[in-house]
Scaffold this active site. Structure first.
Site, mmCIF file in Angstrom:
data_model
loop_
_atom_site.group_PDB
_atom_site.id
_atom_site.type_symbol
_atom_site.label_atom_id
_atom_site.label_comp_id
_atom_site.label_asym_id
_atom_site.label_seq_id
_atom_site.Cartn_x
_atom_site.Cartn_y
_atom_site.Cartn_z
ATOM 1 N N TYR A 1 -23.049 -2.914 10.846
ATOM 2 C CA TYR A 1 -23.056 -2.229 9.558
ATOM 3 C C TYR A 1 -21.767 -1.431 9.388
ATOM 4 O O TYR A 1 -21.238 -0.887 10.358
ATOM 5 C CB TYR A 1 -24.228 -1.256 9.469
ATOM 6 C CG TYR A 1 -25.583 -1.894 9.278
ATOM 7 C CD1 TYR A 1 -26.122 -2.069 8.005
ATOM 8 C CD2 TYR A 1 -26.343 -2.297 10.370
ATOM 9 C CE1 TYR A 1 -27.379 -2.633 7.816
ATOM 10 C CE2 TYR A 1 -27.599 -2.861 10.206
ATOM 11 C CZ TYR A 1 -28.110 -3.027 8.932
ATOM 12 O OH TYR A 1 -29.351 -3.594 8.764
ATOM 13 N N TYR B 1 -29.082 -8.224 15.221
ATOM 14 C CA TYR B 1 -28.682 -7.282 16.262
ATOM 15 C C TYR B 1 -29.908 -6.900 17.081
ATOM 16 O O TYR B 1 -31.056 -7.051 16.636
ATOM 17 C CB TYR B 1 -28.027 -6.035 15.660
ATOM 18 C CG TYR B 1 -28.861 -5.347 14.605
ATOM 19 C CD1 TYR B 1 -29.839 -4.405 14.947
ATOM 20 C CD2 TYR B 1 -28.652 -5.611 13.256
ATOM 21 C CE1 TYR B 1 -30.589 -3.776 13.981
ATOM 22 C CE2 TYR B 1 -29.398 -4.974 12.281
ATOM 23 C CZ TYR B 1 -30.367 -4.057 12.649
ATOM 24 O OH TYR B 1 -31.114 -3.434 11.682
ATOM 25 N N ARG C 1 -33.694 -8.094 15.854
ATOM 26 C CA ARG C 1 -34.305 -7.989 14.538
ATOM 27 C C ARG C 1 -33.998 -9.273 13.772
ATOM 28 O O ARG C 1 -32.900 -9.820 13.862
ATOM 29 C CB ARG C 1 -33.724 -6.800 13.758
ATOM 30 C CG ARG C 1 -34.232 -5.453 14.236
ATOM 31 C CD ARG C 1 -34.644 -4.575 13.062
ATOM 32 N NE ARG C 1 -35.819 -5.075 12.397
ATOM 33 C CZ ARG C 1 -36.082 -4.890 11.095
ATOM 34 N NH1 ARG C 1 -35.237 -4.231 10.340
ATOM 35 N NH2 ARG C 1 -37.186 -5.376 10.557
ATOM 36 N N HIS D 1 -32.070 -9.637 7.744
ATOM 37 C CA HIS D 1 -32.730 -8.921 6.652
ATOM 38 C C HIS D 1 -31.699 -8.236 5.765
ATOM 39 O O HIS D 1 -30.569 -7.994 6.168
ATOM 40 C CB HIS D 1 -33.718 -7.880 7.197
ATOM 41 C CG HIS D 1 -33.086 -6.848 8.089
ATOM 42 N ND1 HIS D 1 -32.793 -7.088 9.422
ATOM 43 C CD2 HIS D 1 -32.653 -5.579 7.842
ATOM 44 C CE1 HIS D 1 -32.235 -6.008 9.944
ATOM 45 N NE2 HIS D 1 -32.129 -5.080 9.010
ATOM 46 N N HIS E 1 -31.593 -4.807 3.147
ATOM 47 C CA HIS E 1 -32.288 -3.589 2.740
ATOM 48 C C HIS E 1 -32.192 -3.388 1.233
ATOM 49 O O HIS E 1 -31.161 -3.693 0.615
ATOM 50 C CB HIS E 1 -31.645 -2.371 3.406
ATOM 51 C CG HIS E 1 -31.789 -2.328 4.885
ATOM 52 N ND1 HIS E 1 -32.808 -1.648 5.514
ATOM 53 C CD2 HIS E 1 -31.031 -2.864 5.877
ATOM 54 C CE1 HIS E 1 -32.665 -1.760 6.826
ATOM 55 N NE2 HIS E 1 -31.588 -2.495 7.065
#
Length: 201
Positions: free
Chosen positions: A97, A128, A135, A138, A140
């Site tokens: 990120y 990650y 995970r 995805h 957000h």
């Protein structure tokens, strides 16, 4: 503190709402529905004040391009919301990120139009480690509007093998947020459709 240490040290909880249901036309001609978009964890990497832009990519950015689009509705499930603020953020193909730079890479905001529509051009996110497990990929969401309750959620991708063991994506309430990638045109451009319903305050 790096991402892994933060996730291991922080207890993240999800707020539960009902899953998408049905729309009923009442005798007075209005609609009622049980079509709430379910919540998910905010996660540790939200940043406010991301720029307003429809294209999160640039020419040298690695990753599979995709269009992410949908509409935002009031809780009757049919009335579009104009000027709802849709914020999205995600990791890169390397699972990172942008938490500090002024570029706000792979972070954006957009206001819905009169039909409640929003659209972003982005990439398929990477993955990650969250402790010992990856995970699933995805994206957000944070969606807000003055007459509605704020929504914090995530979308996932059908066929992702890491969904089954993920503590959030594997929940029943996430089922309708696990979405297919659709090749929508003759050029094979990939599209994700995600309609959102907000509850009134």
């Amino acid at each position: 503190m790096d991402r892994r240490k933060f996730l291991l040290a922080t207890s993240l909880t999800a707020v539960s709402l009902s899953t998408f249901g049905s729309i009923i036309k009442k005798a007075n001609g209005t609609f009622a529905g049980d079509c709430d978009t379910t919540n998910d964890i905010l996660g540790p990497f939200y940043r406010p004040n991301a720029p307003q832009r429809a294209d999160l990519t640039h020419e040298s950015m690695p990753g599979t391009r995709l269009q992410l689009k949908g509409r935002v509705f009031r809780e009757d499930c049919v009335t579009p919301i104009k000027n709802a603020l849709v914020e999205i953020w995600q990791c890169s193909t390397e699972g990172e990120y942008d938490n500090e730079s002024e570029k706000y890479t792979l972070r954006s905001t957009w206001l819905t139009n009169a039909e409640g529509e929003y659209a972003f051009k982005t990439i398929l996110p990477g993955k990650y480690l969250n402790g010992a497990l990856y995970r699933p990929a995805h994206i957000h969401y944070r969606v807000s509007e003055k007459k509605s309750k704020e929504l914090i959620s995530q979308i996932y991708f059908k066929g992702d093998p890491h969904i089954e063991k993920d503590p959030w994506a594997s929940q029943e309430k996430a089922r309708l947020r696990i979405l297919p990638l659709t090749p929508e045109d003759i050029n094979g451009n990939l599209v994700i459709h995600f309609d959102i319903t907000l509850r009134a305050k």
